[in-house]
Design a protein around this motif. Structure first.
Motif, short mmCIF file in Angstrom:
data_model
loop_
_atom_site.label_atom_id
_atom_site.label_comp_id
_atom_site.label_asym_id
_atom_site.label_seq_id
_atom_site.Cartn_x
_atom_site.Cartn_y
_atom_site.Cartn_z
N SER A 54 0.81 -1.23 0.00
CA SER A 54 0.00 0.00 0.00
C SER A 54 0.83 1.27 0.00
O SER A 54 0.27 2.36 -0.12
CB SER A 54 -0.93 0.00 1.22
OG SER A 54 -1.82 -1.08 1.20
N GLY A 55 2.15 1.15 0.17
CA GLY A 55 2.99 2.33 0.19
C GLY A 55 2.86 3.16 1.46
O GLY A 55 3.15 4.36 1.45
N VAL A 56 2.46 2.53 2.57
CA VAL A 56 2.22 3.26 3.81
C VAL A 56 3.47 3.30 4.68
O VAL A 56 4.16 2.29 4.84
CB VAL A 56 1.06 2.62 4.60
CG1 VAL A 56 0.85 3.35 5.93
CG2 VAL A 56 -0.22 2.66 3.78
N ILE A 57 3.78 4.47 5.21
CA ILE A 57 4.81 4.62 6.25
C ILE A 57 4.06 4.51 7.58
O ILE A 57 3.38 5.44 8.00
CB ILE A 57 5.54 5.97 6.15
CG1 ILE A 57 6.15 6.14 4.76
CG2 ILE A 57 6.63 6.06 7.23
CD1 ILE A 57 6.75 7.54 4.52
N HIS A 58 4.16 3.35 8.21
CA HIS A 58 3.38 3.09 9.42
C HIS A 58 3.98 3.80 10.63
O HIS A 58 5.19 4.03 10.71
CB HIS A 58 3.31 1.59 9.68
CG HIS A 58 2.44 0.86 8.70
ND1 HIS A 58 1.07 0.86 8.79
CD2 HIS A 58 2.75 0.11 7.61
CE1 HIS A 58 0.57 0.14 7.79
NE2 HIS A 58 1.56 -0.32 7.06
N ALA A 59 3.11 4.10 11.60
CA ALA A 59 3.54 4.79 12.81
C ALA A 59 3.80 3.84 13.97
O ALA A 59 4.43 4.23 14.95
CB ALA A 59 2.48 5.82 13.23
N GLY A 60 3.31 2.59 13.89
CA GLY A 60 3.55 1.62 14.96
C GLY A 60 2.37 1.38 15.85
O GLY A 60 2.53 1.03 17.02
N VAL A 61 1.17 1.52 15.33
CA VAL A 61 -0.06 1.45 16.13
C VAL A 61 -0.29 0.06 16.72
O VAL A 61 -0.66 -0.08 17.89
CB VAL A 61 -1.28 1.84 15.27
CG1 VAL A 61 -2.59 1.51 15.97
CG2 VAL A 61 -1.21 3.32 14.92
N VAL A 260 -9.44 -4.36 4.92
CA VAL A 260 -9.57 -3.58 3.68
C VAL A 260 -9.66 -2.10 4.03
O VAL A 260 -10.53 -1.68 4.79
CB VAL A 260 -10.81 -4.04 2.89
CG1 VAL A 260 -11.04 -3.13 1.70
CG2 VAL A 260 -10.63 -5.49 2.43
N HIS A 261 -8.76 -1.30 3.47
CA HIS A 261 -8.72 0.12 3.79
C HIS A 261 -8.65 0.98 2.54
O HIS A 261 -8.35 0.50 1.44
CB HIS A 261 -7.54 0.45 4.72
CG HIS A 261 -6.25 -0.21 4.36
ND1 HIS A 261 -5.87 -1.45 4.86
CD2 HIS A 261 -5.22 0.18 3.56
CE1 HIS A 261 -4.68 -1.78 4.38
NE2 HIS A 261 -4.27 -0.82 3.59
N LEU A 262 -8.95 2.25 2.71
CA LEU A 262 -8.81 3.24 1.64
C LEU A 262 -7.47 3.92 1.80
O LEU A 262 -7.17 4.49 2.85
CB LEU A 262 -9.93 4.29 1.72
CG LEU A 262 -11.35 3.83 1.42
CD1 LEU A 262 -12.33 4.99 1.63
CD2 LEU A 262 -11.47 3.30 0.00
N THR A 263 -6.67 3.85 0.76
CA THR A 263 -5.31 4.40 0.82
C THR A 263 -5.10 5.46 -0.23
O THR A 263 -5.24 5.19 -1.43
CB THR A 263 -4.26 3.29 0.63
OG1 THR A 263 -4.48 2.25 1.58
CG2 THR A 263 -2.86 3.84 0.81
N ARG A 264 -4.79 6.64 0.20
CA ARG A 264 -4.34 7.68 -0.72
C ARG A 264 -2.94 7.32 -1.18
O ARG A 264 -2.03 7.16 -0.38
CB ARG A 264 -4.32 9.03 -0.03
CG ARG A 264 -5.69 9.62 0.28
CD ARG A 264 -5.54 10.95 0.98
NE ARG A 264 -4.65 11.84 0.25
CZ ARG A 264 -3.99 12.86 0.80
NH1 ARG A 264 -4.12 13.12 2.08
NH2 ARG A 264 -3.20 13.63 0.05
N MET A 265 -2.74 7.19 -2.50
CA MET A 265 -1.43 6.84 -3.03
C MET A 265 -0.64 8.11 -3.32
O MET A 265 -1.19 9.19 -3.51
CB MET A 265 -1.60 6.01 -4.30
CG MET A 265 -2.45 4.76 -4.10
SD MET A 265 -1.74 3.59 -2.94
CE MET A 265 -0.44 2.87 -3.98
N ILE A 266 0.66 7.95 -3.39
CA ILE A 266 1.53 9.10 -3.59
C ILE A 266 1.34 9.71 -4.98
O ILE A 266 1.67 10.88 -5.20
CB ILE A 266 3.01 8.71 -3.35
CG1 ILE A 266 3.86 9.94 -3.08
CG2 ILE A 266 3.54 7.87 -4.49
CD1 ILE A 266 3.53 10.68 -1.81
N ASP A 267 0.75 8.94 -5.92
CA ASP A 267 0.50 9.48 -7.26
C ASP A 267 -0.83 10.23 -7.35
O ASP A 267 -1.22 10.70 -8.42
CB ASP A 267 0.55 8.36 -8.30
CG ASP A 267 -0.55 7.32 -8.12
OD1 ASP A 267 -1.40 7.48 -7.20
OD2 ASP A 267 -0.57 6.33 -8.88
N GLY A 268 -1.55 10.32 -6.21
CA GLY A 268 -2.79 11.07 -6.18
C GLY A 268 -4.05 10.23 -6.24
O GLY A 268 -5.14 10.73 -5.96
N GLY A 269 -3.94 8.95 -6.63
CA GLY A 269 -5.10 8.08 -6.69
C GLY A 269 -5.45 7.50 -5.33
O GLY A 269 -4.77 7.74 -4.33
#
Length: 406
Positions: A54-61, A260-269
């Protein structure tokens, strides 16, 4: 780019995903006089788990306080952002909302909230009205706002790490599939087709092939990699502004998947996913995929059958939702009712390398194996991409321990 020869190397790393590359880059900086080679079977770096997430930088939740996951994720998030800033790789700290939609999820959310506080994560608890104010298109009873979560293209980080590794004197060999490994008291021989090289020490960061690397060397282990497909959809461009943050459900604490989550991608999608479906091929990214070798090896592993007996209901549900799009959509509609079935457009899937023990238990944390001259990353679950830099340092510390014994 360097080509393989019969030269000896001090250290070899197998695997050109983000963990292998972060290890190689830090290793060459710490040991500038050593000859270090990184071997990758594909024609580019970051082609498997790293390039299909997903390209996510996680915070450690989500991680138990004091675990390697919790420690590495927090350190890795800071270092990943610093690396991107230094080398001008685009990233966005957009924040994440963990949304509870019913009473059971509210109870789970409270447990997550306490864990966040124990892990010293920068969070804010939102009631229903504040959630609606911040995210008008999201339905929920309450949410946890995680400020430090971000998004990035991890394959771009991989390519920069590869460039820096070579610039510092490392040897990068692509299109080089390892077909055999042999260890003696003095060296490790790596067979690549009809060619072979000898090295003093070996690190494997092989992801979906991690257990096969240890088996080549006869290292006794009691786990096997079981592939789980993570299937995504992409929303039409008209939905690019449907959310301002990443939107996650409250996960089942008994499973290592985040829902299942909604992810804002770095390309804007914006993408939807992933689910977690039993795979029948370790590198099976296509809709229809099957490997006789992978399947037979999985079916012969007693831990697989114990896993199935423990989680068969979840497995059936995930498989149903994989084939019946309306079932998949239902998971999204519980927190975002605007999305319709026709809005779920095709998007590349990922495959998660999940280590499963012989007793059927899922390995939730990092897992390592070693021999006198080799070290193997056997399980590097999410947030491995976020945590790649501290994982690399941990590997280097272990390699230093091995090298001091000779």
């Amino acid at each position: 780019m360097s080509k393989l020869t019969n030269l000896d190397y001090d250290i070899a790393i197998i695997g050109g995903g983000i963990v292998g590359l972060a290890t190689a880059w830090q290793l060459i900086q710490a040991n500038p006089r050593k000859k270090i080679i990184l071997i990758e079977k594909e024609s580019d770096v970051g082609c498997h788990q790293t390039g299909h997430n997903s390209g996510v930088i996680h915070a450690g939740v989500y991680y138990n306080p004091g675990s390697l996951k919790a420690q590495f994720c927090k350190e890795g998030a800071k270092e990943t952002k610093a690396f991107c800033h230094k080398y001008k790789i685009n990233f966005d700290v957009c924040g994440k909302l963990l949304v509870a939609t019913n009473n059971q999820e509210l109870k789970r959310m409270q447990a997550l909230y306490e864990r966040c506080k124990n892990n010293d994560i920068d969070i804010e608890l939102l009631d229903k009205d504040e959630l609606k104010r911040r995210e008008p298109n999201i339905l929920g009873e309450a949410a946890i706002f995680v400020r430090d979560t971000g998004i990035v293209d991890y394959q771009k980080i991989c390519r920069k790490l590869a460039e820096l590794f070579e610039y510092n004197g490392g040897v990068l060999c692509l299109d080089s599939k390892v077909t055999g490994l042999k260890e003696s008291k003095k060296e490790v021989t790596i067979e690549i087709g009809s060619r072979a090289i000898t090295v003093g020490h070996l690190v494997t960061c092989s992801g979906l092939m991690a257990d096969r690397m240890t088996k080549m060397l006869g290292i006794p282990t009691n786990f096997q990699i079981i592939p789980f497909r993570g299937e995504y959809y992409k929303l039409p461009s008209a939905y690019d502004s449907i959310v301002h943050h990443l939107i996650y459900p409250i996960p089942d604490p008994d499973l290592p998947f985040l829902g299942v989550h909604l992810t804002r991608m770095i390309d804007g999608g914006v993408t939807v996913g992933p689910n977690a479906v039993q795979g029948w091929k370790r590198e099976g990214y296509g809709r229809f995929n099957f490997s006789i070798k992978d399947t037979l090896q999985m079916l012969a592993f007693k831990g697989y059958w114990k896993l199935i007996s423990q989680h068969w209901r979840t497995g059936l549900k995930e498989t149903h939702n994989s084939w019946i799009k309306s079932g998949y959509l239902k998971q999204v509609n519980k927190y975002c009712s605007l999305i319709n079935e026709d809005d779920l457009l095709p998007y590349p899937a990922g495959v998660r390398a999940q280590a499963v023990m012989a007793d059927g238990s899922l390995v939730h944390d990092f897992l390592f194996a070693q021999s006198p001259r080799t070290l193997h990353v056997c399980n590097a679950p999410s947030p491995a991409a976020t945590s790649a830099f501290p994982i690399g340092r941990h590997i280097i510390d272990k390699i230093d321990e091995l090298m001091t014994t000779f």
